[in-house]
Structures are given as C-alpha cells and as structure tokens.
Design a protein around this motif. Structure first.
Motif, mmCIF file in Angstrom:
data_model
loop_
_atom_site.group_PDB
_atom_site.id
_atom_site.type_symbol
_atom_site.label_atom_id
_atom_site.label_comp_id
_atom_site.label_asym_id
_atom_site.label_seq_id
_atom_site.Cartn_x
_atom_site.Cartn_y
_atom_site.Cartn_z
ATOM 1 N N ASN A 170 0.841 -1.193 0.000
ATOM 2 C CA ASN A 170 0.000 0.000 0.000
ATOM 3 C C ASN A 170 0.878 1.245 0.000
ATOM 4 O O ASN A 170 1.425 1.641 1.029
ATOM 5 N N ASN B 264 3.665 6.080 2.366
ATOM 6 C CA ASN B 264 3.910 7.524 2.291
ATOM 7 C C ASN B 264 3.446 8.235 3.560
ATOM 8 O O ASN B 264 4.076 9.197 4.016
ATOM 9 N N THR B 265 2.350 7.752 4.141
ATOM 10 C CA THR B 265 1.867 8.326 5.404
ATOM 11 C C THR B 265 2.892 8.117 6.505
ATOM 12 O O THR B 265 3.189 9.045 7.281
ATOM 13 N N GLU C 182 0.097 4.385 -0.379
ATOM 14 C CA GLU C 182 -0.439 5.492 0.417
ATOM 15 C C GLU C 182 -0.074 5.324 1.892
ATOM 16 O O GLU C 182 0.284 6.289 2.575
ATOM 17 N N LYS C 183 -0.156 4.096 2.376
ATOM 18 C CA LYS C 183 0.193 3.811 3.769
ATOM 19 C C LYS C 183 1.671 4.117 4.023
ATOM 20 O O LYS C 183 2.021 4.762 5.023
#
Length: 440
Positions: free
Chosen positions: A42, A47-48, A44-45
């Motif tokens: 993931n 990058n968070t 997005e995960k």
C-alpha cells in the motif's frame, strides 16, 4: 544460528511484510535493535508513515518520525533480508470461510525475492497446516529454492492487542516455532531481541498455529456465554452487571463481561477453526454456537434501543440518536468487523437516522462506509438517545453535567435514553436523574 548473528551484527536486514496494527509495532521494535525493512504494497500507507504519521495510533507520530525503520514498497528490497516476518491480515469471506488471499500474495512476493539461507516466519493467524502446506509450496515455486535445504520457515502467532497501553508487544510472552530445532532456536533468539517477557518454544509449527486459534476461540465462547446471560436477564429485568459483581466475589469466577465482539481476531479466528474442523468431518458445536451469539449482538442492541425509545414515547423515526463509538474496540481506530457498525446498519435499515461520534475512528474510512461525516463530541446537542457502544477514554471522562448538556430539554411525557454497553456510568445515579438507562 548464523542468520541470527548476521542480523544482530547488522550485516543483513530483518524485514517485516505487512505494516498494519500488528506489523508496524513489530517492525519499529526491531528497528531499535537491528537493520530493519518495513514493506507494504500500500503506497499510500507507506507515504503516510514516511511523513511521520501513524494512523493506527499504535506507535504514535513521534516514534514514527524518529524510527530507524526503512519503509518501502519495493519488493526487491526483500532480497537484502535474511529474516522475514509476515504480518498480513487473514480475514474471512462473506460466507465466513477463511480468506487466505493476503497471505498467499505475500508468499508470492517473498518467494520472488527470497535470498538463499533465509528464514521466513509467519505471524498471520491461520488454521493449522497453512504455513507448511500452503505457504511453503508457494515460496518454493516462486523462488526455485527448496524449503529445508535453501531456506527455513517458522511460525509465531501475533499477540499485539491494539489500543492496549498496558499489554504491549514487549511484555507479552511470544510463542515461537520452527521447522527444525536449529530454526526454532534462531527464531527464538531473534524475537528475544525485542520481547522482554521472553518466548515459549512450541514443539511444532502446527501447535503454534493452533494455539492462536484456541486463545481467541476460548475468549469468544466466554463472552458469548455472558452475552446469552445478558439477553435472558434483560427479559427477567435483572441488571447483568449486578449479577457479575456478585458472581465475581468467588475466587474462581472468570471475570468476563458481555459486549460487542468484533475486530480482526476474536471476531474472525474461530471461523478458521470451524472451517478446518468441517474439512475433517467434524461440525463444531460450542465454538460455532458462541460465534453465532456474538455475531447477532449488534441486532439485539439495536432492537433494544428501538424498544426503549418507544417505551419512552419518543418518535423513533424523528429521534436525534447519537452512536458513541464505531470502532471494534476502545481507543483503537480500526473499524474492521466492528459490531458497533452492525448496530448502526440495523437502525438505518429501518429508515432511522443516526449520528456517529468517534474521536479515534478514521474519518475517511467512516465516510466511505456510511456516506456521512463523524460528529465531534463537542457538537452533540438536542439528543434523544446516546448509545455508548465503545469505551473510548474520551467517553469515560464524561460526567453527568456533560451528558445533560448533550440532551434536549425533556418534556413530562418522555425520558432521555442512555444505552451503556460497557457500563461507563453509574446506573443508579443516572436513573435518579430521570434518564432511561440500559446496559448489557
């Protein structure tokens, strides 16, 4: 023990595949001791996390920002690791059968990037036999290597308790297992780097897999028993907590309470046991019955709410109802398999409008599920019914003055409803103030 020595001396990487509520704390803990890769598909995960944000609330933003853990979505980086921990979710399908897709996909990715002489340890909850009979053939096929000769495997069931600030990763004893004695010793030594409570060496991988299912099935059954008592005592007009308080004066009382049992462990793992038992020709009776009771508690709570409002002369279709807590457990943002969500959905199925208050739930995830926004606790007003389904710290801190502010001015014909699933408040105190109070 060569793998352990190379990991300890920071020559080779240790990798954690799957960085959710389980994998992230494990990876961050190891990163304090050894070179550690944190891999997840993931983007997005990842990058968070790289931005220093922890949406799981298990580690906290400060620790994410200071960790030496290397976050990556590049599967080829796994070639640098000689010890790989798999911590991907293992949910169930709509028909309650095991969904092994995440662990199968993880095995394929690892297999394509598996270095010779590595050890792969699975933490994902599975039924006995999955690691050796399903994961190993995939690892061999994708890598071209032979298990036992070119790489080794182990299993160590996760015991992270999301939202719990007392029982943490490092002070929960860890079950470990390996395909042979040498692997077992290596797996134990690696985990002992971070587990202060020590490890328990299971005699086989299948025993370690089975132990995880037994832990959660046992808890599920005990809560189901209390839920059944609560439903019957409700018909008898007996307060269940009063019964439990009296019962717990005996030294061997188990101390379980009724409640909404969901989440990705207790609400799922018993189905893995039931599935394998049925494959072997045995139809579970006790475990299946307990799961059936717990799966239906959301409906029971919703129906009770409707009943209490009707008894209090409240127009249910026009009532101002606030659901207090939507996650599967207290102080945790995870909404997966939440029985509080079942309560909401059942009320909505009647055309009843509800507002949801949850200070820790993921706002975007909630809106995706319900097509509405969460309400801030400070914005609650003119309520007819407050239903406390989850014992978040913010709810525990509410006093009678706070509750009074949230309700609308009462007419002489109606009562204000408080549904208190987790017994956050004192029943006698609220009833003395004129509230219609109900708890499991």
């Amino acid at each position: 023990m060569e793998v352990f020595e190379r990991i300890r001396e920071k020559i080779d990487f240790l990798a954690v595949v799957g960085l959710g509520y389980v994998g992230l704390p494990v990876a961050v803990a190891f990163a304090k001791k050894v070179k550690t890769l944190g891999f997840d598909i993931n983007e997005e995960k990842i990058n968070t996390y790289k931005r220093g944000m922890d949406p799981t609330h298990e580690i906290g933003n400060e620790k994410i920002q200071s960790t030496a853990l290397e976050f990556t979505t590049d599967p080829t980086r796994l070639k640098e690791a000689k010890f790989i921990i798999v911590a991907v979710p293992t949910p169930v399908n709509g028909d309650k059968t095991p969904n092994l897709t995440p662990v199968v996909n993880a095995s394929q990715i690892i297999g394509r990037n598996l270095a010779r002489d590595s050890i792969v340890v699975f933490e994902s909850t599975v039924y006995p036999g999955v690691t050796e009979d399903i994961c190993v053939p995939i690892l061999e096929k994708e890598s071209g290597l032979v298990c036992g000769k070119d790489f080794k495997i182990g299993y160590s069931p996760e015991r992270v308790n999301p939202g719990d600030r007392v029982h943490k990763l490092e002070n929960i004893r860890k079950i470990v297992s390996g395909m042979d004695e040498e692997t077992l010793d290596t797996v134990a030594a690696v985990y002992e780097l971070i587990i202060e409570a020590g490890v328990y060496k299971a005699p086989s991988i299948k025993v370690a897999e089975a132990a995880k299912l037994a832990e959660n099935a046992q808890r599920d059954i005990n809560i189901a028993f209390m839920n059944e008592l609560a439903m019957v005592y409700d018909r008898m007009e007996i307060n269940t907590k009063d019964v439990i308080d009296a019962m717990n004066t005996k030294w061997n009382a188990l101390g379980f309470y009724p409640g909404l049992v969901g989440g990705h462990c207790i609400g799922v793992d018993p189905y893995y046991f039931i599935y394998q038992a049925e494959l072997l020709g045995y139809h579970s009776q006790i475990i299946a019955a307990g799961r059936k009771i717990n799966d239906n508690m959301g409906i029971f709570v919703a129906e009770t709410m409707i009943k209490r409002m009707i008894q209090s002369d409240i127009n249910v279709k026009k009532a101002n109802i606030f659901i207090m807590g939507i996650t599967f457990k207290e102080n945790c943002p995870d909404m997966r398999n939440s029985k509080a969500m079942d309560v909401c959905k059942h009320l909505i199925s009647y055309g009843i409008q509800v507002k949801v208050v949850d200070p820790v739930a993921d706002k975007a995830e909630f809106k995706k599920n319900f097509a509405m926004d969460l309400v801030d606790i400070k914005d609650i007003s003119n309520a007819d019914c407050l239903a406390f389904l989850v014992a978040h710290r913010q709810f525990e801190n509410l006093g009678s003055a706070d509750l009074e502010r949230m309700f609308k001015r009462r007419s002489h014909q109606t009562q204000q409803i408080i549904i208190d699933i987790r017994n956050l408040f004192l029943r006698k105190e609220l009833e003395a103030k004129g509230y219609s109070y109900w708890s499991l």
